[in-house]
Design an enzyme around this catalytic site. Structure first.
Site, PDB file in Angstrom:
ATOM      1  CB  SER A   1      -0.871   0.006   1.261  1.00 59.74           C
ATOM      2  OG  SER A   1      -1.530   1.244   1.403  1.00 59.74           O
TER       3      SER A   1
ATOM      4  CG  ASN B   1      -3.795   4.871   3.160  1.00 59.70           C
ATOM      5  OD1 ASN B   1      -3.378   5.599   4.053  1.00 59.70           O
ATOM      6  ND2 ASN B   1      -5.073   4.690   2.905  1.00 59.70           N
TER       7      ASN B   1
ATOM      8  CE  LYS C   1      -5.343   0.256   4.578  1.00 61.58           C
ATOM      9  NZ  LYS C   1      -5.496  -0.710   3.499  1.00 61.58           N
TER      10      LYS C   1
ATOM     11  CD  GLU D   1      -9.741  -3.431 -11.238  1.00 60.00           C
ATOM     12  OE1 GLU D   1     -10.968  -3.435 -11.278  1.00 60.00           O
ATOM     13  OE2 GLU D   1      -8.999  -3.688 -12.208  1.00 60.00           O
TER      14      GLU D   1
ATOM     15  CG  ASP E   1      -9.565  -4.969   1.538  1.00 57.26           C
ATOM     16  OD1 ASP E   1      -9.210  -3.847   1.109  1.00 57.26           O
ATOM     17  OD2 ASP E   1     -10.693  -5.435   1.330  1.00 57.26           O
TER      18      ASP E   1
ATOM     19  N   GLY F   1     -11.161   8.451   7.220  1.00 57.74           N
ATOM     20  CA  GLY F   1     -12.324   7.708   6.710  1.00 57.74           C
ATOM     21  C   GLY F   1     -13.553   7.834   7.594  1.00 57.74           C
TER      22      GLY F   1
ATOM     23  NE  ARG G   1      -5.664  -0.449   8.746  1.00 60.54           N
ATOM     24  CZ  ARG G   1      -6.561   0.499   9.008  1.00 60.54           C
ATOM     25  NH1 ARG G   1      -6.357   1.353   9.982  1.00 60.54           N
ATOM     26  NH2 ARG G   1      -7.653   0.621   8.301  1.00 60.54           N
TER      27      ARG G   1
HETATM   28  P1  IMP Z   1      -8.646  -0.400   2.507  1.00 63.89           P
HETATM   29  O1  IMP Z   1      -9.208  -1.001   1.261  1.00 63.89           O
HETATM   30  O2  IMP Z   1      -8.267  -1.408   3.524  1.00 63.89           O
HETATM   31  O3  IMP Z   1      -7.590   0.601   2.223  1.00 63.89           O
HETATM   32  O4  IMP Z   1      -9.783   0.430   3.250  1.00 63.89           O
HETATM   33  C1  IMP Z   1     -11.064   0.563   2.728  1.00 63.89           C
HETATM   34  C2  IMP Z   1     -11.800   1.696   3.328  1.00 63.89           C
HETATM   35  O5  IMP Z   1     -12.351   1.306   4.573  1.00 63.89           O
HETATM   36  C3  IMP Z   1     -10.999   2.961   3.641  1.00 63.89           C
HETATM   37  O6  IMP Z   1     -10.829   3.757   2.513  1.00 63.89           O
HETATM   38  C4  IMP Z   1     -11.937   3.609   4.633  1.00 63.89           C
HETATM   39  O7  IMP Z   1     -13.026   4.155   3.963  1.00 63.89           O
HETATM   40  C5  IMP Z   1     -12.449   2.417   5.419  1.00 63.89           C
HETATM   41  N1  IMP Z   1     -11.606   2.192   6.602  1.00 63.89           N
HETATM   42  C6  IMP Z   1     -10.751   1.170   6.792  1.00 63.89           C
HETATM   43  N2  IMP Z   1     -10.131   1.285   7.978  1.00 63.89           N
HETATM   44  C7  IMP Z   1     -10.610   2.409   8.537  1.00 63.89           C
HETATM   45  C8  IMP Z   1     -10.323   3.056   9.766  1.00 63.89           C
HETATM   46  O8  IMP Z   1      -9.487   2.652  10.589  1.00 63.89           O
HETATM   47  N3  IMP Z   1     -11.013   4.183   9.999  1.00 63.89           N
HETATM   48  C9  IMP Z   1     -11.929   4.683   9.147  1.00 63.89           C
HETATM   49  N4  IMP Z   1     -12.200   4.144   7.976  1.00 63.89           N
HETATM   50  C10 IMP Z   1     -11.557   2.993   7.662  1.00 63.89           C
END
Ligand code: IMP
Length: 200
Positions: free
Chosen positions: A7, A9, A12, A40, A69, A150, A178
């Site tokens: 990632s 991000n 993260k 993807e 994820d 988020g 997480r």
């Molecule tokens: P990813 O695909 O794991 O990067 O995360 C998917 C989406 O889930 C992120 O873009 C956020 O919208 C939401 N998300 C995941 N973890 C968190 C968190 O710890 N806080 C708030 N939103 C989260």
């Protein structure tokens, strides 16, 4: 040991470095490892998506790669947006997206929700480690807090009276989906490394 996080991000990366750093695990982003694409997310589960990302980064770097994820499951949305948490937001701001979720939940008598996180780590020899973490809570009535990212400002963790965005990074990591998933992963990784290095 050094591990590549599949990632780029920054939020993260910061959270995961804080969790794994004290356990002696150095985390580098996939771009630092020379991998400049994001696979993807075509899976239907968090674990499937984490596996897709970890395998893609592993194939590109030839190094141990870990991916997570995660997403928000809301009871009043049939556990959505779930794996679609990021796509549900789309090009909107999270503030707008959170407002939509609050209004859906306001029309229901069930405010229950949870964040779920799956972690998959793949090694160059094909070995794989998986872990999961969940934090239960409710969707709040208001948007509050400045920390996190988020959906944090509308998620009130079980046993708390304010949203996840009111917690510092360290406080969030101690209870978050997480944090739980990566600590479970780190324990498995330490056992795996122990086995790897045990002389026969
Ligand atoms: P990813 O695909 O794991 O990067 O995360 C998917 C989406 O889930 C992120 O873009 C956020 O919208 C939401 N998300 C995941 N973890 C968190 C968190 O710890 N806080 C708030 N939103 C989260």
């Amino acid at each position: 040991m050094e591990i590549v996080l599949a990632s780029n991000n920054a939020d993260k990366l910061r959270e995961i470095r804080e969790i794994l750093g004290p356990m002696g695990i150095t985390v580098v982003s996939q771009s630092e490892a020379g991998c400049h694409f994001e696979a993807e997310e075509t899976g239907e589960t968090f674990e499937a998506n984490a596996r897709i990302k970890a395998r893609a980064a592993g194939a590109a770097t030839g190094r141990p790669c870990v991916a997570d994820d995660s997403g928000l499951e809301v009871n009043a949305m049939d556990n959505g947006p779930g794996v679609y948490s990021s796509r549900f937001c789309g090009d909107r701001s999270y503030r707008e997206t959170c407002r939509e979720i609050v209004s859906i939940v306001d029309g229901s008598d069930d405010r229950g929700a949870r964040f779920r996180c799956a972690v998959v780590c793949v090694f160059p020899n094909g070995d794989e480690l998986t872990a999961e973490g969940v934090i239960e809570g409710t969707i709040g009535h208001v948007f509050e807090g400045e920390h996190g990212f988020g959906y944090d400002p509308i998620f009130v963790p079980e046993g708390h009276t304010h949203s996840m965005a009111c917690l510092t990074d360290a406080e969030k990591n101690a209870i978050s989906h997480r944090g739980r998933a990566f600590r479970a992963f780190a324990e498995k990784l330490q056992k795996y490394m122990g086995k790897e290095h045990t002389p026969c």
